[in-house]
Design an enzyme around this catalytic site. Structure first.
Site, short mmCIF file in Angstrom:
data_model
loop_
_atom_site.label_atom_id
_atom_site.label_comp_id
_atom_site.label_asym_id
_atom_site.label_seq_id
_atom_site.Cartn_x
_atom_site.Cartn_y
_atom_site.Cartn_z
N VAL A 1 9.00 30.09 19.29
CA VAL A 1 7.98 30.72 18.46
C VAL A 1 6.60 30.41 19.03
CG1 VAL A 1 6.97 30.84 16.14
CG2 VAL A 1 9.43 30.45 16.41
N LYS A 2 5.77 31.43 19.05
CA LYS A 2 4.36 31.24 19.39
C LYS A 2 3.57 31.27 18.10
CE LYS A 2 0.52 33.43 21.89
NZ LYS A 2 0.13 34.48 22.86
N SER A 3 2.80 30.21 17.85
CA SER A 3 2.07 30.13 16.59
C SER A 3 0.74 29.42 16.81
CB SER A 3 2.89 29.37 15.54
OG SER A 3 2.31 29.50 14.27
#
Length: 255
Positions: free
Chosen positions: A151-153
């Site tokens: 996940v990119k957050s």
């Protein structure tokens, strides 16, 4: 990871007008590149051996107020054809088109599993959505539960460690808006110390006054746990060294 996919909805973003001049020289220094398939085909040298993660969603441009109206924008077969190391897709938890964006991701994950290509789910906050730990815990967990491989957050000052702790897959920190170099290095350091597996930075590198120095300083933070002030000193040292070399070259050309 160096993020340069901004043009998929922003067009020629400042610093990305000439990717052949601004980004190609940075490729030896990045661990991976996050870009669109159009840029990969047209501007990234074929001999580049860096892993490529491809933007796989698109639709509305920055001219639209509502950005969540995205669709899958590439076929997984093309990712395989381009030898992509992964693909990334925006997920708008809480957005007007939340369900569609979630289904876009799950369809892409199924295609990726068939082809052996991992999928990065990206937490999208749109223009008006709140960026806090509570939101990112929700968004990251949903993205992971539905099958994304990582996940990119975004980093938040208060409670980021709870975001990484409650997400069962690796989180890569998004760089976000342009910050001062010391502030950006501090953000990257804090994110990694609080559980991020790495960073995916764009504007804080290619819009820096010294991109080569900045990407080296970020790498030192991520891979060597260099503290922010030490990384900033490294940035300034490399910036001065590059300026000296450029001055020598300039003088040589005028003589």
């Amino acid at each position: 990871m160096l993020a340069i996919d901004h043009g998929y909805f922003q067009g020629p973003t400042t610093g990305l007008e000439r990717i052949d001049l601004s980004i190609v020289p940075l490729l030896p220094s990045c661990d991976a590149l996050f870009c669109t398939r159009g840029i990969l085909r047209s501007l990234i040298p074929a001999q580049c051996q860096k892993p490529m993660v491809l933007r796989a969603s698109g639709g509305p441009s920055i001219l639209r107020e509502e950005l969540s109206d995205e669709q899958i924008a590439m076929d997984m077969d093309d990712a395989v054809r381009l030898n992509a190391a992964g693909v990334g897709i925006q997920v708008f938890i809480g957005g007007e088109h939340e369900t569609r964006s979630v289904h876009n991701m799950t369809r892409l994950i199924d295609a990726g599993l068939r082809a052996g290509v991992p999928v990065m789910g990206i937490t999208a906050v749109g223009k008006n959505m709140v960026r806090d730990a509570k939101y990112f815990r929700l968004a990251c967990r949903i993205i992971a539960e539905l099958g994304a491989h990582y996940v990119k957050s975004y980093f938040v000052e208060d409670g980021f460690e709870t975001v990484t702790a409650s997400c069962p897959v690796p989180i890569v920190m998004a760089g976000g808006k342009k910050l001062g170099e010391l502030e950006a290095l501090t953000m990257a350091y804090n994110a990694v110390q609080q559980g991020a597996a790495g960073v995916d930075m764009g504007r804080n590198i290619f819009q820096s006054e010294a991109p080569q120095a900045m990407i080296a300083a970020v790498a030192a933070v991520v891979h060597k746990n260099l503290k922010p002030k030490e990384a900033f000193e490294l940035f300034n040292t490399l910036k001065r060294r590059a300026a000296s070399v450029n001055e020598v070259v300039r003088r040589a050309k005028t003589e």
